[in-house]
Write an enzyme that holds these catalytic residues in place. Structure first.
Site, PDB file in Angstrom:
ATOM      1  N   ARG A 174       0.823  -1.224   0.000  1.00 13.21           N
ATOM      2  CA  ARG A 174       0.000   0.000   0.000  1.00 13.21           C
ATOM      3  C   ARG A 174       0.856   1.275   0.000  1.00 13.21           C
ATOM      4  NH1 ARG A 174      -2.206  -3.463  -1.560  1.00 13.21           N
ATOM      5  NH2 ARG A 174      -3.891  -4.666  -0.625  1.00 13.21           N
ATOM      6  N   SER A 223     -10.298   0.113   4.036  1.00 12.81           N
ATOM      7  CA  SER A 223      -9.559  -0.353   5.219  1.00 12.81           C
ATOM      8  C   SER A 223      -8.880   0.826   5.907  1.00 12.81           C
ATOM      9  CB  SER A 223      -8.488  -1.368   4.815  1.00 12.81           C
ATOM     10  OG  SER A 223      -9.105  -2.520   4.308  1.00 12.81           O
ATOM     11  N   GLU A 293      -3.781   2.852   7.055  1.00  9.46           N
ATOM     12  CA  GLU A 293      -3.602   2.747   5.601  1.00  9.46           C
ATOM     13  C   GLU A 293      -4.013   4.070   4.942  1.00  9.46           C
ATOM     14  OE1 GLU A 293      -4.866  -0.898   3.711  1.00  9.46           O
ATOM     15  OE2 GLU A 293      -5.644   0.203   1.981  1.00  9.46           O
TER      16      GLU A 293
HETATM   17  C1  LIG Z   1     -15.355   1.095  -0.225  1.00  8.27           C
HETATM   18  C2  LIG Z   1     -13.858   1.088  -0.387  1.00  8.27           C
HETATM   19  C3  LIG Z   1     -13.207  -0.085  -0.711  1.00  8.27           C
HETATM   20  C4  LIG Z   1     -11.813  -0.091  -0.865  1.00  8.27           C
HETATM   21  N1  LIG Z   1     -11.202  -1.273  -1.166  1.00  8.27           N
HETATM   22  C5  LIG Z   1      -9.860  -1.290  -1.342  1.00  8.27           C
HETATM   23  C6  LIG Z   1      -9.182  -2.505  -1.676  1.00  8.27           C
HETATM   24  O1  LIG Z   1      -9.781  -3.564  -1.824  1.00  8.27           O
HETATM   25  N2  LIG Z   1      -7.837  -2.455  -1.822  1.00  8.27           N
HETATM   26  C7  LIG Z   1      -7.126  -1.309  -1.680  1.00  8.27           C
HETATM   27  O2  LIG Z   1      -5.896  -1.327  -1.856  1.00  8.27           O
HETATM   28  N3  LIG Z   1      -7.740  -0.144  -1.355  1.00  8.27           N
HETATM   29  C8  LIG Z   1      -9.086  -0.108  -1.182  1.00  8.27           C
HETATM   30  N4  LIG Z   1      -9.695   1.070  -0.846  1.00  8.27           N
HETATM   31  C9  LIG Z   1      -8.894   2.288  -0.610  1.00  8.27           C
HETATM   32  C10 LIG Z   1      -8.716   3.171  -1.844  1.00  8.27           C
HETATM   33  O3  LIG Z   1      -9.761   2.989  -2.774  1.00  8.27           O
HETATM   34  C11 LIG Z   1      -7.375   2.919  -2.541  1.00  8.27           C
HETATM   35  O4  LIG Z   1      -6.299   3.254  -1.673  1.00  8.27           O
HETATM   36  C12 LIG Z   1      -7.213   3.701  -3.841  1.00  8.27           C
HETATM   37  O5  LIG Z   1      -6.012   3.305  -4.450  1.00  8.27           O
HETATM   38  C13 LIG Z   1      -7.212   5.224  -3.641  1.00  8.27           C
HETATM   39  O6  LIG Z   1      -7.398   5.807  -4.934  1.00  8.27           O
HETATM   40  P1  LIG Z   1      -7.982   7.280  -5.078  1.00  8.27           P
HETATM   41  O7  LIG Z   1      -8.027   7.596  -6.534  1.00  8.27           O
HETATM   42  O8  LIG Z   1      -9.261   7.411  -4.342  1.00  8.27           O
HETATM   43  O9  LIG Z   1      -6.826   8.114  -4.383  1.00  8.27           O
HETATM   44  P2  LIG Z   1      -6.944   9.257  -3.261  1.00  8.27           P
HETATM   45  O10 LIG Z   1      -7.610   8.691  -2.054  1.00  8.27           O
HETATM   46  O11 LIG Z   1      -7.518  10.479  -3.840  1.00  8.27           O
HETATM   47  O12 LIG Z   1      -5.411   9.490  -2.943  1.00  8.27           O
HETATM   48  C14 LIG Z   1      -4.661   8.516  -2.246  1.00  8.27           C
HETATM   49  C15 LIG Z   1      -3.179   8.929  -2.299  1.00  8.27           C
HETATM   50  O13 LIG Z   1      -2.733   8.812  -3.634  1.00  8.27           O
HETATM   51  C16 LIG Z   1      -2.214  10.068  -4.088  1.00  8.27           C
HETATM   52  N5  LIG Z   1      -2.567  10.205  -5.506  1.00  8.27           N
HETATM   53  C17 LIG Z   1      -3.791  10.158  -6.054  1.00  8.27           C
HETATM   54  N6  LIG Z   1      -3.722  10.321  -7.391  1.00  8.27           N
HETATM   55  C18 LIG Z   1      -2.409  10.473  -7.684  1.00  8.27           C
HETATM   56  C19 LIG Z   1      -1.685  10.705  -8.891  1.00  8.27           C
HETATM   57  N7  LIG Z   1      -2.297  10.815 -10.075  1.00  8.27           N
HETATM   58  N8  LIG Z   1      -0.333  10.841  -8.821  1.00  8.27           N
HETATM   59  C20 LIG Z   1       0.311  10.749  -7.625  1.00  8.27           C
HETATM   60  N9  LIG Z   1      -0.316  10.537  -6.459  1.00  8.27           N
HETATM   61  C21 LIG Z   1      -1.666  10.399  -6.482  1.00  8.27           C
HETATM   62  C22 LIG Z   1      -2.889  11.120  -3.222  1.00  8.27           C
HETATM   63  O14 LIG Z   1      -2.131  12.306  -3.153  1.00  8.27           O
HETATM   64  C23 LIG Z   1      -2.962  10.396  -1.897  1.00  8.27           C
HETATM   65  O15 LIG Z   1      -1.738  10.480  -1.210  1.00  8.27           O
HETATM   66  C24 LIG Z   1     -11.089   1.098  -0.690  1.00  8.27           C
HETATM   67  C25 LIG Z   1     -11.752   2.297  -0.383  1.00  8.27           C
HETATM   68  C26 LIG Z   1     -13.128   2.285  -0.225  1.00  8.27           C
HETATM   69  C27 LIG Z   1     -13.817   3.578   0.108  1.00  8.27           C
END
Ligand SMILES: Cc1cc2nc3c(=O)[nH]c(=O)nc-3n(C[C@H](O)[C@H](O)[C@H](O)COP(=O)(O)OP(=O)(O)OC[C@H]3O[C@@H](n4cnc5c(N)ncnc54)[C@H](O)[C@@H]3O)c2cc1C
Length: 301
Positions: A174, A223, A293
């Site tokens: 992660r 998570s 996380e």
């Molecule tokens: C219902 C639910 C289920 C989930 N299930 C999982 C799962 O099964 N497995 C899992 O790993 N995670 C899960 N997650 C957590 C989350 O979806 C992941 O961590 C996902 O990768 C975050 O993506 P995001 O686009 O929402 O990023 P954000 O939450 O917007 O950002 C997360 C981080 O990434 C950085 N970031 C975002 N975009 C970029 C970019 N283009 N370049 C550089 N940095 C960037 C941000 O600055 C921040 O530090 C879940 C979340 C929810 C709400």
């Protein structure tokens, strides 16, 4: 302290500027205060210019994906939130490869790979994220993560854009080792030929499993804690008797103990108080340090 920059800071960068933009509406937990500056940038070619201006002015910035792994504190964020707009949402298939812009959503990606008959992406089912966020978090499930499907990415920083091959990305649990102050702009992902019906069937069963075991009916951040080595955070929190424990409107889900849900009107302060309570109780009972996380950003009120 609130950062004041004039509109001319964004000259030559195509996009939309909003000031004092509430971030609760951009995060899946629906908590958090406003960003001083919120800029949706349209064209990847303008990103280095924007980042170089931030460097010159020492303006702090963060890039926002779908906000599904972010808790913004209630006082909001001093500086700039960069959101990736329509120029970052391209998606094309090239044999077993998928070239996806950082702003492509998981739902879009899954629909496209199913249509094109490319397997290997169903592990992303129901992760409410964008491709950039998936890479930045090395998102995944036990046994499958982004590291397994990424061939290369394009990143931009203040000096320009360049391709980084998968082996040089530094994927961990992660987390990734992206070059400093860089933004993921695009990713080349690799799958394998597969019947669309088989892909659909795997997506459907993963969706059903998620809905049966996770609180999909209330705002949450997925998570809350990483799994400690050899164990699961949810199991430890459940075993500590913490399901249903609340702080204000934030509750440890009764369906899945590693999910905190917002029953409505919750605050980041409540989320973080519950994080502390859960960590302390798990540490006291099992001697295990739970590491969040979610990424926590911004200032207290
Ligand atoms: C219902 C639910 C289920 C989930 N299930 C999982 C799962 O099964 N497995 C899992 O790993 N995670 C899960 N997650 C957590 C989350 O979806 C992941 O961590 C996902 O990768 C975050 O993506 P995001 O686009 O929402 O990023 P954000 O939450 O917007 O950002 C997360 C981080 O990434 C950085 N970031 C975002 N975009 C970029 C970019 N283009 N370049 C550089 N940095 C960037 C941000 O600055 C921040 O530090 C879940 C979340 C929810 C709400």
């Amino acid at each position: 302290m609130k950062r004041v920059v004039t509109d001319s800071f964004f000259d030559g960068v195509v996009g939309t500027l909003r000031r004092d933009e509430p971030l609760a509406r951009y995060t899946s937990m629906h908590v958090g205060g406003p960003a001083d500056l919120f800029f949706e940038i349209d064209d990847p070619a303008d990103l280095p210019l924007l980042l170089s201006r931030c460097a010159t002015e020492a303006l702090p910035w963060i890039v926002l994906g779908r906000g599904s792994n972010l808790i913004v504190r209630d006082g909001g964020l001093r500086g700039l939130v960069i959101r990736l707009g329509r120029g970052f949402a391209g998606l094309r298939v090239d044999g077993p490869h998928v070239v996806a812009g950082a702003a492509v959503r998981v739902s879009q990606l899954l629909a496209e790979v199913e249509r094109a008959g490319i397997g290997g992406f169903d592990f992303l089912t129901e992760i409410p994220a964008e491709v950039g966020g998936l890479i930045a978090m090395n998102a995944g499930i036990p046994g499958c993560e982004m590291r397994d499907v990424v061939e290369s990415i394009v990143v931009a920083d203040a000096f320009g854009a360049r391709t980084v091959e998968a082996w040089a990305i530094g994927f961990g649990y992660r987390r990734v080792g992206l070059p400093p102050s860089s933004v993921v702009v695009e990713a080349t992902l690799r799958g394998w030929p597969r019947e669309p019906a088989a892909i659909r069937s795997d997506i459907d069963s993963r969706r059903a499993r998620r809905r049966a075991t996770q609180p999909t009916d209330a705002p949450n951040s997925g998570s809350m804690f990483k799994n400690p080595p050899g164990d699961r955070a949810g199991r430890l929190i459940d075993a500590a008797g913490l399901k249903g424990t609340s702080r204000g409107a934030i509750l440890v889900s009764t369906k899945h103990a590693n999910f905190f849900v917002n029953k409505g009107g919750g605050s980041a302060r409540d989320v973080l108080a519950l994080v502390d309570l859960v960590r302390d109780r798990v540490k006291a009972q099992f001697g295990v340090n739970l590491e969040p996380e979610v990424h926590v950003i911004g200032e207290d009120e």
